[in-house]
Design a protein around this motif. Structure first.
Motif, PDB file in Angstrom:
ATOM      1  N   LEU A  81     -28.414  -5.654   3.886  1.00  0.00           N
ATOM      2  CA  LEU A  81     -28.418  -4.277   4.367  1.00  0.00           C
ATOM      3  C   LEU A  81     -27.012  -3.842   4.767  1.00  0.00           C
ATOM      4  CD1 LEU A  81     -31.607  -4.591   6.586  1.00  0.00           C
ATOM      5  CD2 LEU A  81     -31.462  -3.418   4.381  1.00  0.00           C
ATOM      6  N   GLN A  82     -26.748  -2.544   4.652  1.00  0.00           N
ATOM      7  CA  GLN A  82     -25.482  -1.964   5.075  1.00  0.00           C
ATOM      8  C   GLN A  82     -25.658  -1.413   6.493  1.00  0.00           C
ATOM      9  OE1 GLN A  82     -24.541   0.935   2.047  1.00  0.00           O
ATOM     10  NE2 GLN A  82     -23.708  -0.615   0.663  1.00  0.00           N
ATOM     11  N   VAL A  83     -24.916  -1.947   7.430  1.00  0.00           N
ATOM     12  CA  VAL A  83     -25.073  -1.589   8.838  1.00  0.00           C
ATOM     13  C   VAL A  83     -24.244  -0.344   9.152  1.00  0.00           C
ATOM     14  CG1 VAL A  83     -24.795  -2.355  11.224  1.00  0.00           C
ATOM     15  CG2 VAL A  83     -25.458  -4.002   9.441  1.00  0.00           C
ATOM     16  N   SER A  84     -24.894   0.696   9.633  1.00  0.00           N
ATOM     17  CA  SER A  84     -24.181   1.913  10.030  1.00  0.00           C
ATOM     18  C   SER A  84     -23.988   1.993  11.537  1.00  0.00           C
ATOM     19  CB  SER A  84     -24.938   3.162   9.542  1.00  0.00           C
ATOM     20  OG  SER A  84     -26.265   3.174  10.036  1.00  0.00           O
ATOM     21  N   GLU A  85     -24.821   1.278  12.293  1.00  0.00           N
ATOM     22  CA  GLU A  85     -24.673   1.252  13.747  1.00  0.00           C
ATOM     23  C   GLU A  85     -25.305  -0.006  14.295  1.00  0.00           C
ATOM     24  OE1 GLU A  85     -26.225   3.752  17.670  1.00  0.00           O
ATOM     25  OE2 GLU A  85     -25.535   4.856  15.901  1.00  0.00           O
ATOM     26  N   CYS A  86     -24.629  -0.618  15.256  1.00  0.00           N
ATOM     27  CA  CYS A  86     -25.181  -1.782  15.954  1.00  0.00           C
ATOM     28  C   CYS A  86     -24.412  -1.924  17.254  1.00  0.00           C
ATOM     29  CB  CYS A  86     -25.055  -3.045  15.100  1.00  0.00           C
ATOM     30  SG  CYS A  86     -25.872  -4.501  15.808  1.00  0.00           S
ATOM     31  N   ARG A  87     -25.011  -1.501  18.354  1.00  0.00           N
ATOM     32  CA  ARG A  87     -24.292  -1.497  19.625  1.00  0.00           C
ATOM     33  C   ARG A  87     -25.279  -1.446  20.792  1.00  0.00           C
ATOM     34  NH1 ARG A  87     -23.739   3.829  21.740  1.00  0.00           N
ATOM     35  NH2 ARG A  87     -24.608   5.402  20.329  1.00  0.00           N
ATOM     36  N   VAL A  88     -24.788  -1.754  21.969  1.00  0.00           N
ATOM     37  CA  VAL A  88     -25.573  -1.598  23.191  1.00  0.00           C
ATOM     38  C   VAL A  88     -25.666  -0.109  23.496  1.00  0.00           C
ATOM     39  CG1 VAL A  88     -25.672  -2.037  25.670  1.00  0.00           C
ATOM     40  CG2 VAL A  88     -24.908  -3.838  24.115  1.00  0.00           C
ATOM     41  N   THR A  89     -26.881   0.404  23.608  1.00  0.00           N
ATOM     42  CA  THR A  89     -27.083   1.837  23.819  1.00  0.00           C
ATOM     43  C   THR A  89     -27.655   2.169  25.186  1.00  0.00           C
ATOM     44  OG1 THR A  89     -29.224   1.639  22.705  1.00  0.00           O
ATOM     45  CG2 THR A  89     -27.349   2.397  21.383  1.00  0.00           C
ATOM     46  N   SER A  90     -28.157   1.178  25.926  1.00  0.00           N
ATOM     47  CA  SER A  90     -28.654   1.479  27.268  1.00  0.00           C
ATOM     48  C   SER A  90     -28.565   0.241  28.139  1.00  0.00           C
ATOM     49  CB  SER A  90     -30.097   1.996  27.227  1.00  0.00           C
ATOM     50  OG  SER A  90     -30.985   0.998  26.778  1.00  0.00           O
ATOM     51  N   ARG A  91     -28.440   0.504  29.439  1.00  0.00           N
ATOM     52  CA  ARG A  91     -28.396  -0.564  30.439  1.00  0.00           C
ATOM     53  C   ARG A  91     -29.225  -0.108  31.625  1.00  0.00           C
ATOM     54  NH1 ARG A  91     -25.138  -2.298  35.000  1.00  0.00           N
ATOM     55  NH2 ARG A  91     -24.831  -4.572  34.972  1.00  0.00           N
ATOM     56  N   GLU A  92     -30.201  -0.916  32.021  1.00  0.00           N
ATOM     57  CA  GLU A  92     -31.063  -0.540  33.126  1.00  0.00           C
ATOM     58  C   GLU A  92     -30.260  -0.463  34.415  1.00  0.00           C
ATOM     59  OE1 GLU A  92     -34.419  -3.147  33.204  1.00  0.00           O
ATOM     60  OE2 GLU A  92     -35.232  -2.392  31.310  1.00  0.00           O
ATOM     61  N   SER A  93     -30.665   0.465  35.290  1.00  0.00           N
ATOM     62  CA  SER A  93     -29.898   0.731  36.508  1.00  0.00           C
ATOM     63  C   SER A  93     -30.258  -0.192  37.665  1.00  0.00           C
ATOM     64  CB  SER A  93     -30.113   2.188  36.940  1.00  0.00           C
ATOM     65  OG  SER A  93     -31.489   2.440  37.204  1.00  0.00           O
ATOM     66  N   ARG A  94     -31.261  -1.044  37.462  1.00  0.00           N
ATOM     67  CA  ARG A  94     -31.691  -1.946  38.542  1.00  0.00           C
ATOM     68  C   ARG A  94     -31.617  -3.394  38.065  1.00  0.00           C
ATOM     69  NH1 ARG A  94     -35.413   2.136  38.208  1.00  0.00           N
ATOM     70  NH2 ARG A  94     -35.370   3.640  39.908  1.00  0.00           N
ATOM     71  N   PRO A  95     -31.399  -4.314  38.992  1.00  0.00           N
ATOM     72  CA  PRO A  95     -31.396  -5.731  38.609  1.00  0.00           C
ATOM     73  C   PRO A  95     -32.691  -6.081  37.892  1.00  0.00           C
ATOM     74  CG  PRO A  95     -30.673  -5.458  40.889  1.00  0.00           C
ATOM     75  CD  PRO A  95     -31.193  -4.121  40.432  1.00  0.00           C
ATOM     76  N   PRO A  96     -32.648  -6.940  36.872  1.00  0.00           N
ATOM     77  CA  PRO A  96     -31.475  -7.697  36.410  1.00  0.00           C
ATOM     78  C   PRO A  96     -30.645  -6.978  35.337  1.00  0.00           C
ATOM     79  CG  PRO A  96     -33.430  -8.528  35.331  1.00  0.00           C
ATOM     80  CD  PRO A  96     -33.895  -7.426  36.263  1.00  0.00           C
ATOM     81  N   TYR A  97     -30.703  -5.652  35.271  1.00  0.00           N
ATOM     82  CA  TYR A  97     -29.810  -4.859  34.414  1.00  0.00           C
ATOM     83  C   TYR A  97     -29.936  -5.219  32.928  1.00  0.00           C
ATOM     84  CZ  TYR A  97     -27.729  -4.116  39.032  1.00  0.00           C
ATOM     85  OH  TYR A  97     -27.535  -3.835  40.353  1.00  0.00           O
ATOM     86  N   PHE A  98     -31.152  -5.276  32.429  1.00  0.00           N
ATOM     87  CA  PHE A  98     -31.343  -5.562  31.010  1.00  0.00           C
ATOM     88  C   PHE A  98     -30.641  -4.500  30.161  1.00  0.00           C
ATOM     89  CE2 PHE A  98     -35.247  -7.751  32.619  1.00  0.00           C
ATOM     90  CZ  PHE A  98     -34.925  -9.010  32.156  1.00  0.00           C
ATOM     91  N   GLU A  99     -30.054  -4.941  29.064  1.00  0.00           N
ATOM     92  CA  GLU A  99     -29.393  -4.039  28.119  1.00  0.00           C
ATOM     93  C   GLU A  99     -30.158  -4.040  26.805  1.00  0.00           C
ATOM     94  OE1 GLU A  99     -24.743  -4.191  29.385  1.00  0.00           O
ATOM     95  OE2 GLU A  99     -25.498  -5.873  28.203  1.00  0.00           O
TER      96      GLU A  99
END
Length: 316
Positions: free
Chosen positions: A288-306
């Motif tokens: 596959l040709q990748v057009s996007e692959c990045r961290v797009t969100s981070r939870e505001s409370r512990p344990p801060y899952f991304e």
């Protein structure tokens, strides 16, 4: 309500203890001793979800520990100074001994919130910079998503690890067809009930790594946290690539790698997430040709899952 000196049943005593056996409710009580505050203000100060704040306030009010007063702008909650209910008696014994760093920080934040209120800020001004964390009528991620969906024409869609069909319900009106795949008979049955009135949705109970569909059957393949339930993420993405038509796209959302094994066990995840470079490599290895692959969100409370979001296409 039980007056001082009145006998107390075991059930009432147990319920009174339960009311106060929660750190968040104790934080709210301590705050409401210092200032009358709205649910929105309490949400901002504590960082708790507004739904949780509202639930706690209802419980505290029922226990006679909190009262509310309607104003022109909103309901303001405050602590009952002379609470005599069973929970009030317990609270009065505990309160003089409580001295907590979190409570002191909450009080400082409350003072700032009250100062802003007195300056006459609008609701939008008061939550500027944190607006996505606060409720206002009709404003939700679901409403925003449904509005954005009107821009899409998805063609034939495959939804991997589809669960009870909530994502399929969101996109069905904007697709020629949606095929839901999940290994669990129970959740597929729940999806059938949810989507009973939707004619363009089909269901398949089985292994998402080995699907009976012909090559190039779909325009879009969605793996919305499907990789969390895969012990072979590379194989799953290769299967997604096989099923894509030329020009088709796979959309992935997955937790970034974390160290919280208790979460993995609690939600039956097969892995601890992926790293961005790892997911990018797996997509490319699938052809596959990748057009996007990045961290797009981070939870505001512990344990801060991304969350990593990726989009990749099959060459036309």
């Amino acid at each position: 309500m039980t007056a001082p000196g009145t006998s107390l049943s075991i059930d009432l005593g147990t319920e009174a203890c339960r009311v106060l056996a929660d750190a968040s409710r104790m934080r709210l009580l301590l705050l409401l001793e210092t200032h009358p505050l709205s649910a929105a203000e309490l949400t901002e100060i504590t960082g708790l979800a507004q739904s949780r704040v509202s639930t706690h306030l209802a419980r505290l009010k029922k226990a006679g520990l909190v009262r509310d007063e309607r104003t022109a702008g909103a309901a303001l909650y405050s602590a009952q100074r002379e609470a005599v209910a069973p929970a009030g008696a317990i609270w009065n014994l505990m309160r003089p001994r409580l001295d907590d760093p979190q409570a002191r920080l909450d009080r400082e934040r409350a003072g700032e919130v009250v100062r802003r209120r007195k300056l006459g800020q609008t609701w939008a001004e008061s939550v500027a910079g944190r607006m996505e964390l606060h409720y206002s009528p009709g404003r939700s991620w679901e409403a925003t998503s449904r509005a954005l969906m009107t821009l899409l024409d998805l063609g034939d869609v495959l939804d991997l690890a589809s669960g009870d069909g909530v994502f399929a319900e969101l996109i069905a009106a904007h697709a020629a067809s949606v095929t839901c795949v999940d290994v669990s008979t129970a959740v597929i049955d729940a999806a059938r009930r949810r989507l009973a009135g939707t004619s363009n949705v089909a269901f398949h109970q089985g292994d998402m790594h080995r699907l009976p569909f012909a090559d190039a059957s779909f325009d879009h393949v969605f793996a919305m946290h499907a990789l969390s339930y895969s012990a072979e993420p590379g194989r799953l993405l290769a299967e997604a690539a096989r099923l894509l038509r030329p020009g088709g796209r796979v959309v992935v959302a997955v937790l970034r790698r974390h160290q919280h094994e208790e979460t993995q066990r609690a939600y039956d995840h097969a892995n601890l997430g992926l790293e961005v470079e790892e997911l990018d490599g797996l997509l490319r290895s699938a052809g596959l040709q990748v057009s996007e692959c990045r961290v797009t969100s981070r939870e505001s409370r512990p344990p801060y899952f991304e969350v990593i979001t990726a989009m990749a296409g099959r060459p036309g």
